[in-house]
Motif scaffolding. Structure first.
Motif, PDB file in Angstrom:
ATOM      1  N   GLY A 216      30.766 -12.749  56.821  1.00  0.00           N
ATOM      2  CA  GLY A 216      30.631 -12.681  55.291  1.00  0.00           C
ATOM      3  C   GLY A 216      29.903 -13.923  54.783  1.00  0.00           C
TER       4      GLY A 216
ATOM      5  N   GLN B 287      33.385 -10.219  51.924  1.00  0.00           N
ATOM      6  CA  GLN B 287      32.565  -9.402  52.909  1.00  0.00           C
ATOM      7  C   GLN B 287      32.183  -8.140  52.250  1.00  0.00           C
ATOM      8  N   ASP B 288      31.268  -7.309  52.829  1.00  0.00           N
ATOM      9  CA  ASP B 288      31.251  -5.892  52.360  1.00  0.00           C
ATOM     10  C   ASP B 288      32.216  -5.085  52.382  1.00  0.00           C
TER      11      ASP B 288
ATOM     12  N   ARG C 297      31.239  -6.365  42.389  1.00  0.00           N
ATOM     13  CA  ARG C 297      30.247  -7.056  43.133  1.00  0.00           C
ATOM     14  C   ARG C 297      30.330  -8.641  43.512  1.00  0.00           C
TER      15      ARG C 297
ATOM     16  N   ALA D 230      37.855  -8.495  51.316  1.00  0.00           N
ATOM     17  CA  ALA D 230      37.502  -7.254  50.500  1.00  0.00           C
ATOM     18  C   ALA D 230      37.792  -7.339  49.040  1.00  0.00           C
TER      19      ALA D 230
ATOM     20  N   LYS E 227      33.039  -2.327  52.509  1.00  0.00           N
ATOM     21  CA  LYS E 227      33.160  -1.079  53.436  1.00  0.00           C
ATOM     22  C   LYS E 227      33.324  -1.508  54.903  1.00  0.00           C
ATOM     23  N   SER E 228      32.947  -2.843  55.129  1.00  0.00           N
ATOM     24  CA  SER E 228      33.001  -3.097  56.727  1.00  0.00           C
ATOM     25  C   SER E 228      33.938  -4.437  56.962  1.00  0.00           C
ATOM     26  N   ALA E 229      34.585  -4.714  55.783  1.00  0.00           N
ATOM     27  CA  ALA E 229      35.406  -6.323  55.674  1.00  0.00           C
ATOM     28  C   ALA E 229      36.412  -6.020  57.021  1.00  0.00           C
TER      29      ALA E 229
ATOM     30  N   CYS F 229      28.853 -15.254  46.194  1.00  0.00           N
ATOM     31  CA  CYS F 229      28.523 -16.047  47.388  1.00  0.00           C
ATOM     32  C   CYS F 229      27.868 -17.384  47.105  1.00  0.00           C
TER      33      CYS F 229
ATOM     34  N   TYR G 202      31.280  -9.535  46.015  1.00  0.00           N
ATOM     35  CA  TYR G 202      30.355  -9.479  47.326  1.00  0.00           C
ATOM     36  C   TYR G 202      29.194  -8.913  47.046  1.00  0.00           C
ATOM     37  N   PRO G 203      28.201  -9.239  46.988  1.00  0.00           N
ATOM     38  CA  PRO G 203      27.533 -10.512  47.348  1.00  0.00           C
ATOM     39  C   PRO G 203      27.271 -11.419  46.276  1.00  0.00           C
TER      40      PRO G 203
END
Length: 666
Positions: A383, A346-347, A361, A357, A349-351, A367, A363-364
């Motif tokens: 995510g 996940q990002d 890079r 987390a 910053k917001s996982a 993926c 993420y992404p």
């Protein structure tokens, strides 16, 4: 050995038949059990479209025009192993003899077929030159078929006329449902009993293979289907047939021998020699700890209760077990380790979880990508799923996985639970630079699990047999999870959510299972130890972590008896209040289990049998009589064993050790 097991109530009357002796052979994995002669014998006969090949226990007969398969046992009995392939195959090409059998083609379907005898089994391989599918084998069509064996979780033996299972999935049954062989079953096999005879079906090419259930005339039948797909790497399809004695665990015994013959059967003894920490699994119950239970004082409380072995796991939240608690656990003789997953990104910053987390890079960029380039959405719509190949390619330079693991065990933990990696859910990845097939995903996961297992006692979720050589334990393969379970777990009001943080309702709130779900998962008359027959002594298997022993109060006695009968540990969720209320009961159960598992945890499950016609009294044997366990799931006493109780006898015991889990322990 499997030879003493029987479909008859007392296990007598048929033990001298040739097929019963053969099933004993299937259970012996250390040798080629005297069936290698089938390979060196004449490779059968061919008359028109009728190809006859020798197999252990008789002769297999293939109709090269339709792929119908039958058999003639040594006693002269005729069996139907498969009906003709569904939908037809078209006109076959000429049949050519080979050293072990024959080969031919179905030009209309683009299929090349080879059939032969190998180590006493009939082995049929199909190779496609184009994408397509085949529905075969078509099984359960013999009118003598009495029960079907399905490795859902630990395993089920289902009478083919059973009304419950002949219903649809909405009522808990199987009719009309389809299961992915590589993802939905714990082992790539199924089987049928036909009285004193039976058949085992193994599908080594489980990727791309599914099993469909149908109720025909009130009888449960099954049809395998395979999708030939060049992009998925599934252009080959193989099915191995073996004659058995009809014992419900014979297909799993056949699979164990199959793995052993190919050097693919792991050994817990060997894993202990390579990493002595694995030995601490023997005799241990498993528990995920929360709140005060994950502190040094909580660990000390477990020790005071008399618990001599435990595996303690904790989530990777903001308050993991600290170094002091880990030291206390190791001093007590326990294993301790974090829950982790390499599957979700996940990002940062917001996982919503630290395990999702990742630095840089990941993420992404890592993926998994679908064919259209969009990311494969992660579990719970969070995510994305991360590519195992992307990680493997980056690892020599970036060390993402090594750094993650190092940080997770910085507190001194000596075990590791890596969620998802060993399950059947694998992915094809179209992402540029890290493309992979599902088989490639398995290979990448195996590589990283093998590295972890060198220094840590490694476990994963619902371990598929392809991972049995690298794992020491798993959580989940002991649970025959029916579809209704996932619906129930999504009902947070009933099941509980992930709060409060120190005792989430999802783990601690007691739940009453709906009647259909309770029957499908825990009715002992349908339960059989297929997974343990195949893999006991290779790894330690427990139930799913969200189904702690206290989570399902009405199933506690049954689950305790099953655990002792199968020689598998109970799995708990513990916090301070649970330890205070239930600690003494848990300690008594663990005290009973510990010497039994220490003696037999590295042994093979060599016999399973029902002692009563209603299947309420069941018996297992481990090793060459190392441990014999008899469980009475009924309400009436049998041969002196009360209902709801279990007797276990080690070879060195003068008399059985009795446990009645429904009665107060202490």
């Amino acid at each position: 050995m499997i030879s003493d097991a029987s479909k008859s109530p007392q296990g007598t009357g048929r033990s001298r038949t040739a097929t019963r002796v053969l099933a004993a052979s299937l259970a012996l994995t250390a040798t080629t059990f005297g069936v290698a002669g089938c390979d060196s014998a004449a490779a059968g006969t061919l008359e028109g479209s009728r190809l006859e090949l020798p197999v252990t226990g008789g002769t297999a007969v293939i109709d090269t025009a339709s792929l119908a398969v039958s058999a003639r046992t040594a006693s002269g009995r005729a069996l139907v192993l498969s009906g003709p392939a569904g939908g037809g195959l078209g006109k076959p090409g000429p049949v050519t003899r080979t050293a072990r059998g024959a080969r031919w083609s179905y030009p209309d379907k683009g299929l090349e077929v080879t059939a032969g005898s190998e180590r006493g089994r009939l082995r049929i391989k199909l190779r496609a030159d184009r994408d397509g599918s085949v529905s075969w084998p078509v099984t359960g069509t013999d009118r003598a078929a009495s029960a079907v064996q399905i490795p859902r979780g630990e395993g089920l033996d289902i009478p083919v006329k059973d009304a419950f299972w002949n219903a649809g999935p909405e009522k808990g049954g199987l009719a009309g449902s389809t299961v992915d062989m590589g993802e939905g079953l714990a082992l790539p096999l199924w089987g049928y009993s036909m009285g004193s005879a039976g058949v085992s079906y193994l599908t080594p090419t489980d990727l791309g293979t599914s099993l469909r259930f149908a109720s025909t005339g009130g009888r449960l039948r099954t049809t395998a289907a395979h999708a030939f797909d060049a992009g998925e790497g599934t252009r080959d399809y193989e099915v191995s047939f073996a004659l058995t004695d009809g014992n419900p665990v014979a297909p799993a015994a056949d699979y164990r021998s199959y793995l052993a013959q190919r050097g693919k059967l792991g050994s817990l003894r060997r894993k202990i020699r390579q990493n002595p920490g694995n030995g601490k699994l023997l005799g241990a119950f498993h528990a995920y700890v929360w709140g005060d239970a994950r502190t040094a004082s909580g660990v000390a409380g477990l020790k005071r209760l008399g618990v001599d072995r435990m595996w303690l796991g904790y989530d990777a939240g903001p308050d993991p077990m600290n170094a002091a608690a880990v030291r206390a656990a190791k001093k007590a003789g326990y294993l301790v380790g974090p829950y982790d997953t390499f599957a979700n990104g996940q990002d940062p910053k917001s996982a919503d979880s630290p395990t999702s987390a990742w630095p840089g890079r990941v993420y992404p960029d890592f993926c998994i990508r679908k064919a259209d380039g969009t990311p494969e959405t992660g579990f719970g719509n969070r995510g994305c799923y991360l590519s195992s190949r992307a990680f493997e390619k980056a690892e020599p330079r970036k060390h993402y996985l090594a750094d993650r693991t190092r940080s997770m065990v910085a507190n001194g933990a000596d075990s590791y639970f890596l969620d998802v990696d060993a399950t059947g859910e694998v992915f094809r990845d179209h992402g540029k630079g890290h493309e992979m097939t599902k088989a490639g995903d398995r290979a990448m996961r195996l590589a990283r699990m093998r590295r972890l297992s060198e220094n840590l006692v490694l476990g994963s979720e619902s371990a598929q047999p392809w991972a049995n050589q690298v794992l020491a334990y798993d959580h989940g393969s002991g649970t025959p999870a029916a579809d209704g379970l996932w619906k129930l777990e999504r009902d947070r009001k009933t099941w509980g959510g992930y709060f409060p943080e120190k005792a989430p309702g999802a783990f601690f709130k007691p739940v009453k299972l709906p009647a259909e779900l309770a029957t499908a998962m825990y009715d002992p008359k349908y339960r059989v130890p297929l997974y343990e027959t195949a893999l006991h002594g290779s790894l330690v298997n427990a139930e799913r972590w969200e189904l702690s022993y206290e989570k399902l109060p009405e199933q506690k006695t049954t689950r305790a008896l099953l655990a002792m009968l199968y020689n598998t540990p109970l799995n708990y969720a513990l916090d301070g209040p649970t330890l205070e209320k239930k600690g003494a009961e848990m300690a008594a159960l663990q005290k009973y289990f510990s010497p039994l598992h220490r003696a037999a945890g590295t042994e093979q499950l060599t016999s399973f049998r029902w002692l009563t016609g209603d299947r309420s009294v069941q018996r297992t044997v481990f090793g060459d009589g190392t441990l014999t366990v008899t469980a009475n799931f009924g309400s009436r006493a049998h041969d002196g064993l009360p209902g709801g109780c279990v007797d276990a006898k080690l070879r060195t015991d003068d008399k059985p050790r009795r446990l009645c889990p429904a009665q107060p322990q202490g």
